[in-house]
Write an enzyme that holds these catalytic residues in place. Structure first.
Site, PDB file in Angstrom:
ATOM      1  N   CYS A   1      -6.558   6.351   5.692  1.00  0.00           N
ATOM      2  CA  CYS A   1      -7.085   5.084   5.168  1.00  0.00           C
ATOM      3  C   CYS A   1      -5.944   4.133   4.801  1.00  0.00           C
ATOM      4  O   CYS A   1      -5.226   4.357   3.823  1.00  0.00           O
ATOM      5  CB  CYS A   1      -7.973   5.369   3.961  1.00  0.00           C
ATOM      6  SG  CYS A   1      -8.486   3.900   3.057  1.00  0.00           S
TER       7      CYS A   1
ATOM      8  N   CYS B   1      -6.268   2.436   1.379  1.00  0.00           N
ATOM      9  CA  CYS B   1      -5.986   3.421   0.320  1.00  0.00           C
ATOM     10  C   CYS B   1      -4.490   3.482   0.037  1.00  0.00           C
ATOM     11  O   CYS B   1      -4.057   3.532  -1.117  1.00  0.00           O
ATOM     12  CB  CYS B   1      -6.477   4.808   0.736  1.00  0.00           C
ATOM     13  SG  CYS B   1      -8.255   4.950   0.967  1.00  0.00           S
TER      14      CYS B   1
END
Length: 296
Positions: free
Chosen positions: A34, A37
């Site tokens: 991600c 993230c």
């Protein structure tokens, strides 16, 4: 529940739920693949480190390795960040993507919840010790009060109430320059009744000069009624530590001519009130006398 799921639940309970009993835990649901993230991680870590003393912790949950946990929290996209306190979710922090946004949300949460961080615990430990020093000072033992506040200064050298208490003890011992130096370590915008009291006490100590023949000056002031002599008398009474006599002299002056010297007597009396402490019962009694003169 499979053995792997049970292990994940036990780990989550140990690493997240149990710490949340006393701390505010930010739960970061993330994954290695991600990109957002990875961008958010340093923001979360920095804010968590800055807020650690306020009782904030960061827990990271890899959704790939903890699919059962992510499903229990209905995580549908990442990064998802929740705040947990005492085992309950208390906020969704997912919309906070910048340090400023995250700090704002945490500040709002911390104002509403009884999170006991290191700062709060340290303050709770200091409060009774500061109160003891203040009581010793109030009882007329500035040398012992100074000893108490100097010991507290070793524990909390930047604590405003400790600095102010030490300064006021120094003032009571006639060590004005040391008191000024102590207060100079505080920020210019530092506020609080103890700080205001210490600053007012320094102002009085500089202005109210000791009088060698106080009884002689009192006799002169009584005989002539000269405002200048009475004002000097009040300063001498304050320098001698006789606040009752000083207040009585100033109140009589205000009753006779409140506008004398641009209200100098009233201003000196108010400074005396602040130096003693506006919450002190003695000040409350003197304020009633002043009000009776001004509005009676």
């Amino acid at each position: 529940m499979s053995p792997a799921e049970k292990e994940a639940v036990d780990a989550f309970r140990r690493d997240v739920v149990e710490p949340s009993m006393t701390s505010l835990v930010m739960i970061d649901f993330w994954a290695e693949w991600c990109g957002p993230c990875k961008a958010l991680t340093p923001v979360l870590e920095k804010v968590a480190a800055d807020y650690a003393t306020k009782g904030v912790k960061l827990a990271k949950v890899d959704v790939d390795a903890n699919q059962f946990i992510a499903a229990q929290f209905q995580v549908r996209s990442i990064p998802t960040v929740y705040a947990m306190f005492q085992g309950q979710l208390v906020a969704d922090l997912s919309t906070a993507r910048t340090e400023t946004q995250l700090r704002t949300m945490l500040d709002q949460i911390l104002r509403q919840l009884p999170v006991a961080g290191e700062e709060a615990s340290a303050e709770a430990e200091l409060e009774p010790l500061i109160a003891m020093g203040e009581q010793v000072l109030h009882d007329g033992d500035p040398a012992r009060a100074l000893s108490v506040f100097e010991q507290l200064a070793e524990m909390a050298p930047e604590h405003a109430a400790v600095i102010a208490g030490r300064a006021r003890a120094l003032i009571a011992l006639g060590r004005i320059e040391e008191a000024e130096a102590a207060l100079a370590t505080l920020p210019d915008d530092a506020k609080g009744p103890e700080i205001a009291s210490a600053r007012a006490a320094i102002a009085l100590a500089k202005e109210a000069q000791p009088v060698e023949d106080l009884s002689g000056l009192a006799a002169e002031a009584a005989a002539t009624g000269a405002m200048e002599a009475r004002y000097e008398l009040a300063g001498g009474q304050m320098a001698a530590g006789d606040r009752d006599a000083a207040a009585a002299t100033l109140l009589a002056m205000i009753a006779e001519d409140r506008a004398w010297n641009e209200g100098a007597a009233r201003q000196r009396l108010l400074t005396l009130f602040e130096a003693v402490g506006l919450e002190d019962p003695w000040v409350s009694a003197q304020r009633r006398k002043l009000s009776a003169i001004l509005f009676g």
